[in-house]
Motif scaffolding. Structure first.
Motif, PDB file in Angstrom:
ATOM      1  N   VAL A   1      18.973  27.249  64.441  1.00 53.25           N
ATOM      2  CA  VAL A   1      18.866  26.212  63.415  1.00 53.25           C
ATOM      3  C   VAL A   1      18.828  26.889  62.055  1.00 53.25           C
ATOM      4  O   VAL A   1      18.102  27.883  61.863  1.00 53.25           O
ATOM      5  CB  VAL A   1      17.599  25.349  63.603  1.00 53.25           C
ATOM      6  CG1 VAL A   1      17.491  24.320  62.471  1.00 53.25           C
ATOM      7  CG2 VAL A   1      17.610  24.638  64.946  1.00 53.25           C
TER       8      VAL A   1
ATOM      9  N   ARG B   1      17.163  31.888  65.085  1.00 50.81           N
ATOM     10  CA  ARG B   1      18.111  31.956  66.199  1.00 50.81           C
ATOM     11  C   ARG B   1      17.408  32.630  67.372  1.00 50.81           C
ATOM     12  O   ARG B   1      16.839  33.702  67.228  1.00 50.81           O
ATOM     13  CB  ARG B   1      19.372  32.740  65.799  1.00 50.81           C
ATOM     14  CG  ARG B   1      20.144  32.083  64.664  1.00 50.81           C
ATOM     15  CD  ARG B   1      21.423  32.815  64.350  1.00 50.81           C
ATOM     16  NE  ARG B   1      21.152  34.124  63.768  1.00 50.81           N
ATOM     17  CZ  ARG B   1      22.109  35.003  63.455  1.00 50.81           C
ATOM     18  NH1 ARG B   1      23.377  34.705  63.681  1.00 50.81           N
ATOM     19  NH2 ARG B   1      21.805  36.166  62.933  1.00 50.81           N
TER      20      ARG B   1
ATOM     21  N   GLY C   1      22.356  22.859  63.439  1.00 50.59           N
ATOM     22  CA  GLY C   1      21.982  23.628  64.612  1.00 50.59           C
ATOM     23  C   GLY C   1      23.118  23.764  65.597  1.00 50.59           C
ATOM     24  O   GLY C   1      24.155  23.087  65.498  1.00 50.59           O
TER      25      GLY C   1
END
Length: 497
Positions: A60, A74, A99
């Motif tokens: 995200v 991540r 995301g």
């Protein structure tokens, strides 16, 4: 054909495998939110709903505004393992976020490298930029070699990074214009969500191979791979992003552009067969209802005398319902799936490994004993799962096992965002239908026809061979975009050659 007419090889040696590994792998899922005070929370929920599209890693990115700017998290693993804590969401403040859930279709195979997890981030002269991509670039090798020759330094093995480097070399001023320049060099399939400090960009390739939808929740705009991920945040479905369309979302609203040469759409028909969640609506079609209609077509094309219609859970369920409704043969849950077993189960011994399928699937003995059972599944890839499940159903006392497949034979690999085995590893590419029946050891085996699949998808006249309405290359070998990297490597010879 019944067991009286043909006695199949009912006992095959057991071997360790995961039933989920004998499927075409999900591609990826993308999700973006513009204009929500806690945009990253929305994105985390959306990625939960898209988890089926990628289960190796998730990421995200969010923008809070200067001076803090972009923040990115991540992680490897499932969304629930990384993005459900208040600490993580607190680290992603801002009203813009996007995301990605990933299964590797390009880049490192097997174990995912954290460097390949998206969103990818770059700093351009105009500011920061994050991008998430669902699909696959079929000329990525050629582009990568060209860019490296010209001085680009790659930080990942992801084909998405080619887009970033192409954008960096554009002389255009805005991120949207740079992206247009980059994508005009790209061949293949893509649904992309990208984000600058003040805008969110969504774009689909001109053929519209991969899905992308637009939704709204109050004042917030949402881009998602599927409509089911709008439902989870209470958002309203607005429309599909059209093939070849770029939408630019800002505080001024949604701007729509069509910057690419128009093409006849070729949406991936396998999204309706397996990839998309059944509660999604894509291209105006309910995925669940389409799968049920595939079962209806299958029952019309391949009837059989039987006592029970049984789905291979969960992907075969809607088609099995349609087959039962059309055939009049009762439907029952003859196989039960254990939803609480993950891929990381420790297998400490050979005996336990050979029981691997039973960790996830168990036959309902009281239902199938003494019955002529029709198993309905979405596809056959290597055939290992079908063989094992057939054994389990026979062990539970079934009199006959017939296999009905809710897609045509998978004879060609996909290069548009799906991890498919090489052609020689696809069962249907190396065997006739009769040979597959013998190999799988079932009393009969039938696949829905390509025309039947098209009819279930709302094309009453079936497939137009001169201008197919969908991308069905995995069944037909008719690739709408030539997979140039594979051809250059000598690893693929097209059906027309």
């Amino acid at each position: 054909m019944t067991g009286d007419a043909h006695t199949p090889d009912r006992r095959l040696p057991s071997h360790p495998f995961d039933p989920d590994d004998d499927k075409l792998r999900e591609e990826c899922g993308v999700y973006g939110v513009f204009g929500a005070p806690d945009a990253a929370s929305f994105v985390a929920l959306g990625l939960h709903a898209l988890q089926h599209r990628g289960q190796e890693a998730a990421g995200v990115a969010a923008h809070e505004g200067e001076p803090n700017g972009f923040n990115i998290v991540r992680r490897l693993g499932h969304v629930r393992d990384s993005f459900t804590t208040a600490e993580v969401i607190k680290a992603l403040p801002g009203r813009l976020a996007l995301g990605h859930v990933r299964y590797s279709t390009a880049g490192a195979k097997g174990a995912t490298a954290i460097r390949d997890v998206q969103p990818l981030y770059a700093e351009f002269a105009q500011g920061g930029f994050a991008i998430a991509h669902n699909g696959n670039i079929v000329n990525a090798d050629a582009l990568r070699a060209e860019l490296i020759e010209r001085g680009s330094i790659f930080q990942s093995s992801s084909d998405t990074e080619c887009i970033v480097h192409l954008m960096a070399r554009s002389i255009q001023r805005s991120a949207a214009e740079r992206m247009k320049d980059a994508l005009r060099r790209v061949e293949g399939a893509y649904s992309i969500i990208a984000m600058t400090r003040s805008k969110m960009i969504g774009v689909r390739d001109p053929l519209g191979v991969r899905p992308l939808v637009l939704g709204r929740a109050g004042d917030a705009w949402i881009l998602s791979s599927e409509s089911c991920a709008l439902d989870i945040v209470g958002a309203e479905f607005v429309r599909d992003v059209a093939p070849g369309e770029m939408v630019i979302i800002s505080d001024d609203g949604v701007e729509s552009q069509f910057p690419f040469q128009p093409s006849k759409p070729r949406f991936c028909v396998f999204e309706y067969v397996y990839f998309s969640r059944p509660d999604s609506v894509i291209g105006g079609l309910s995925v669940y209802e389409t799968r049920r209609r595939i079962g209806v077509e299958l029952a019309r094309e391949a009837p059989v005398e039987a006592d029970l219609i049984c789905p291979v859970p969960d992907s075969g369920t809607p088609a099995a319902i349609g087959y039962s409704q059309e055939s009049g043969v009762p439907y029952a849950m003859g196989i039960i799936r254990n939803q609480y077993v993950g891929r990381t189960f420790i297998e400490p011994s050979e005996q336990i490994r050979n029981m691997g399928v039973r960790l996830k699937l168990n036959v309902n003995r009281a239902v199938v004993a003494g019955k002529r059972v029709v198993l309905v599944d979405d596809s056959v890839v290597r055939g290992t799962t079908s063989r094992k499940i057939k054994e389990m159903v026979l062990d539970a006392g079934a009199a006959e096992v017939h296999l009905r497949i809710a897609s045509p034979p998978t004879t060609w690999p996909c290069f548009y965002g799906v991890d498919t085995p090489d052609k020689e590893k696809l069962l249907a590419a190396t065997m006739s239908e009769e040979e597959m029946r013998d190999h799988l050891g079932v009393d009969s085996l039938r696949f829905v026809s390509l025309d039947g699949l098209y009819r279930a998808c709302g094309v009453a006249e079936g497939r137009d061979d001169r201008a197919p309405q969908f991308c069905d290359a995995c069944f037909s070998g008719d690739y709408p975009v030539a997979p140039s990297d594979r051809i250059a490597q000598g690893r693929l010879k097209l059906a027309a050659e």
